[in-house]
Design a protein around this motif. Structure first.
Motif, mmCIF file in Angstrom:
data_model
loop_
_atom_site.group_PDB
_atom_site.id
_atom_site.type_symbol
_atom_site.label_atom_id
_atom_site.label_comp_id
_atom_site.label_asym_id
_atom_site.label_seq_id
_atom_site.Cartn_x
_atom_site.Cartn_y
_atom_site.Cartn_z
ATOM 1 N N LEU A 81 -32.315 42.184 -20.938
ATOM 2 C CA LEU A 81 -31.756 41.301 -19.921
ATOM 3 C C LEU A 81 -32.567 41.352 -18.625
ATOM 4 O O LEU A 81 -32.723 40.336 -17.939
ATOM 5 N N GLN A 84 -35.323 39.031 -19.151
ATOM 6 C CA GLN A 84 -34.882 37.650 -18.976
ATOM 7 C C GLN A 84 -34.728 37.294 -17.505
ATOM 8 O O GLN A 84 -34.967 36.148 -17.101
ATOM 9 N N ALA A 85 -34.306 38.262 -16.716
ATOM 10 C CA ALA A 85 -34.139 38.035 -15.276
ATOM 11 C C ALA A 85 -35.448 38.169 -14.517
ATOM 12 O O ALA A 85 -35.464 38.056 -13.288
ATOM 13 N N LEU A 199 -26.246 39.043 -17.197
ATOM 14 C CA LEU A 199 -27.518 38.409 -16.846
ATOM 15 C C LEU A 199 -27.414 37.701 -15.493
ATOM 16 O O LEU A 199 -28.339 37.783 -14.668
#
Length: 211
Positions: A81, A84-85, A199
């Motif tokens: 995550l 993804q961030a 997220l």
């Protein structure tokens, strides 16, 4: 490392110490009984210059054996995550509210047990010492134990998603889900919803870093 002798017992961190000194002192902490059954103390990991600090509950089975935070299934999800961030995990300081693995045996397996209030309270000075040393720009508390450790036993994470809270350790403090809660979710739909919540919190943290 497992098997290394422990020095004279401590119950509190040394004042105004750097992270390396704090980690060494924590190895011999006898502030609560959890040290007796744990393989080792699992202190925080990451640079002292980290602008983002993530705090979880306690080490699990893999963390207890390896001596590092967030290396088990929840940690792997968290790192995915973070990716993804668009956060570099090497620039993040990762730690837990409690530094020893609490568990019970089920057959030969060691099963995670949530730390109680006295255990969290005993470990709180070590956590606050880490935060006072780092002074992060953004602090993200993962789950109820981490949040209540710093914000009080009446604090409810579900009532404060998305809120930016002021604390003595960081002006930009967020409370959100722990990744292990996502792994325990009963359905794929619930897991995806919880994953989106965590997220979003991480992305909010990135926005605050850029503000």
């Amino acid at each position: 490392m497992p098997g290394l002798p422990r020095s004279a017992p401590n119950v509190a961190p040394p004042p105004q110490a750097d992270l390396e000194t704090l980690a060494e002192a924590a190895r011999s902490c006898h502030g609560c009984p959890l040290y007796e059954a744990a393989t080792q103390t699992v202190f925080g990991s990451g640079p002292s210059t980290a602008r983002l600090v993530l705090v979880g509950e306690q080490p699990g089975q893999e963390e207890d054996l390896e001596g590092a935070p967030f290396v088990g299934p929840a940690g792997r999800l968290l790192r995915a995550l973070l990716d993804q961030a668009e956060v570099d995990p090497k620039k993040v300081y990762l730690t837990n509210a409690v530094k020893h693995f609490k568990y019970k045996y089920r057959g030969k397996r060691r099963i995670h047990q949530r730390p109680n209030r006295s255990e969290v309270k005993a470990c709180r000075p070590w956590l606050t010492a880490e935060l006072e040393t780092i002074r992060p720009s953004v602090l993200i508390l993962l789950g109820a134990t981490a949040s209540q450790s710093l914000l009080g036993s009446d604090f409810r994470v579900t009532q404060h998603y998305g809120e930016v809270l002021f604390t003595p350790w960081c002006a930009n403090t967020l409370a959100t889900l722990h990744p292990s809660a996502i792994l325990r979710a009963p359905s794929r739909e619930t897991r995806e919803e919880m994953r989106s919540t965590l997220l979003a919190s991480l992305r909010r943290g990135v926005q605050l870093l850029s503000a």
